[in-house]
Design an enzyme around this catalytic site. Structure first.
Site, PDB file in Angstrom:
ATOM      1  N   ASP A  67       0.835  -1.201   0.000  1.00 52.42           N
ATOM      2  CA  ASP A  67       0.000   0.000   0.000  1.00 52.42           C
ATOM      3  C   ASP A  67       0.871   1.253   0.000  1.00 52.42           C
ATOM      4  O   ASP A  67       2.100   1.179   0.149  1.00 52.42           O
ATOM      5  CB  ASP A  67      -0.940  -0.003   1.222  1.00 52.42           C
ATOM      6  N   ASN A 136      -7.246  -2.880  14.256  1.00 53.43           N
ATOM      7  CA  ASN A 136      -8.647  -3.116  13.892  1.00 53.43           C
ATOM      8  C   ASN A 136      -8.792  -4.304  12.942  1.00 53.43           C
ATOM      9  O   ASN A 136      -9.851  -4.503  12.350  1.00 53.43           O
ATOM     10  CB  ASN A 136      -9.254  -1.861  13.257  1.00 53.43           C
ATOM     11  N   HIS A 138      -7.120  -4.791  10.087  1.00 52.83           N
ATOM     12  CA  HIS A 138      -6.845  -4.573   8.659  1.00 52.83           C
ATOM     13  C   HIS A 138      -5.564  -5.290   8.234  1.00 52.83           C
ATOM     14  O   HIS A 138      -4.661  -5.502   9.038  1.00 52.83           O
ATOM     15  CB  HIS A 138      -6.817  -3.079   8.294  1.00 52.83           C
ATOM     16  N   GLU A 143      -9.563  -1.691   5.416  1.00 53.87           N
ATOM     17  CA  GLU A 143     -10.184  -1.415   6.706  1.00 53.87           C
ATOM     18  C   GLU A 143     -11.438  -2.280   6.893  1.00 53.87           C
ATOM     19  O   GLU A 143     -11.965  -2.845   5.911  1.00 53.87           O
ATOM     20  CB  GLU A 143     -10.562   0.076   6.773  1.00 53.87           C
TER      21      GLU A 143
HETATM   22  C1  F6R Z   1       1.525  -1.574   6.039  1.00 49.71           C
HETATM   23  C2  F6R Z   1       0.282  -2.300   6.166  1.00 49.71           C
HETATM   24  C3  F6R Z   1      -0.495  -2.341   7.436  1.00 49.71           C
HETATM   25  C4  F6R Z   1       0.378  -2.601   8.666  1.00 49.71           C
HETATM   26  C5  F6R Z   1      -0.476  -2.531   9.926  1.00 49.71           C
HETATM   27  C6  F6R Z   1       0.354  -2.750  11.174  1.00 49.71           C
HETATM   28  O1  F6R Z   1       2.041  -1.725   4.726  1.00 49.71           O
HETATM   29  O2  F6R Z   1      -0.116  -2.832   5.208  1.00 49.71           O
HETATM   30  O3  F6R Z   1      -1.465  -3.348   7.336  1.00 49.71           O
HETATM   31  O4  F6R Z   1       0.993  -3.847   8.550  1.00 49.71           O
HETATM   32  O5  F6R Z   1      -1.097  -1.286  10.005  1.00 49.71           O
HETATM   33  O6  F6R Z   1       1.237  -1.692  11.316  1.00 49.71           O
HETATM   34  P1  F6R Z   1       2.456  -1.784  12.340  1.00 49.71           P
HETATM   35  O7  F6R Z   1       3.297  -2.908  11.877  1.00 49.71           O
HETATM   36  O8  F6R Z   1       3.158  -0.469  12.232  1.00 49.71           O
HETATM   37  O9  F6R Z   1       1.848  -2.037  13.682  1.00 49.71           O
END
Ligand code: F6R
Length: 269
Positions: A67, A136, A138, A143
């Protein structure tokens, strides 16, 4: 789903790096899907260490980001393109043109999303997708309530995700409001999935993803449909799981033949 629980975040990084290294050993020109954020940083640093010490050849890899934020200027240090240059392309010795990121700074996001899907397909699809998980539930930036068969597209970040990611920015209001993300359907097409999570704040999302019903309220639960998924957790991230039967490999025995077999052939996928 092969769920592996290890004592510490460092063990998670080392174990997950073993999974990635095993895939690259079989397919040196593998296409890797790379998450950003804090969860996979230990994996990238461990792979970089192995490369520096001559244990691993990574030069033939191609990478695709999961992303990108929308609206950051090209080169903004908070962009995922900049993250991947810092944490992946440089340390793993990959030329910039082999690390692909959705184009979140252009005017036509729909066109950028389609071009990204086409680039993944032209590369032959993703062999191994590394994933983190949001508090959450995702994955990527899909989301809650994302379609379980969604493709790469632009969408709004939830308030929870913006609050969680404020730690990477100077001010909470600086967190972008929108992103371009691979869809859940796109992620499910990767041939192998590797999700890592560390820490108590991920425990509820991990429990919903692994043990909950498959439901759009926890997008990561869609991984239950994938035939080759490894979930690597530290004890804190695993603390919401209530079922038994998860693997707790002896970390002192890492690298032995038995362990290697389990990396290649997850027992309950
Ligand atoms: C980032 C992504 C998100 C993160 C998630 C956890 O490319 O796709 O799904 O993996 O938000 O973020 P962290 O690892 O910073 O807790």
């Amino acid at each position: 789903m092969d769920v592996v629980i290890l004592p510490s975040a460092a063990d998670v990084a080392a174990y997950a790096a073993d999974v990635v290294a095993a895939r690259i050993a079989r397919e040196p020109d593998a296409v890797l899907g790379v998450a950003t954020g804090s969860s996979p940083v230990g994996i990238y640093r461990e792979l970089a260490r192995r490369r520096r010490e001559g244990e691993l050849e990574l030069a033939r890899l191609t990478c695709f980001a999961l992303d990108e934020y929308v609206g950051l200027a090209p080169g903004d240090p908070h962009s995922y393109a900049a993250y991947l240059e810092r944490e992946v392309a440089g340390p793993l010795g990959l030329p910039a043109d082999r690390v692909h990121v959705p184009e979140g700074s252009g005017a036509d996001l729909e066109q950028a999303a389609q071009a990204y899907e086409q680039a993944i397909a032209a590369a032959g699809g993703i062999d191994l997708q590394i994933l983190g998980i949001g508090t959450n539930g995702h994955i990527g930036f899909n989301e809650p309530l994302s379609s379980l068969s969604s493709r790469t597209r632009a969408l709004a970040l939830s308030a929870q995700t913006r609050a969680d990611n404020a730690r990477f920015f100077d001010r909470p209001d600086d967190v972008p409001t929108h992103c371009l993300t691979q869809g859940l359907g796109t992620i499910l097409e990767a041939r192998q999935l590797l999700l890592v999570a560390q820490g108590q704040r991920k425990a509820a999302a991990v429990a919903a993803a692994v043990e909950g019903p498959v439901a759009a309220r926890c997008p990561a639960s869609v991984l239950q449909f994938h035939p080759h998924t490894t979930v690597v957790l530290d004890e804190a991230a695993a603390s919401g799981l209530t079922l038994g039967g998860y693997r707790r490999p002896d970390v002192a025995g890492r690298g032995d033949a038995e362990q290697q077999r389990s990396l290649d052939d997850p027992p309950c996928s």
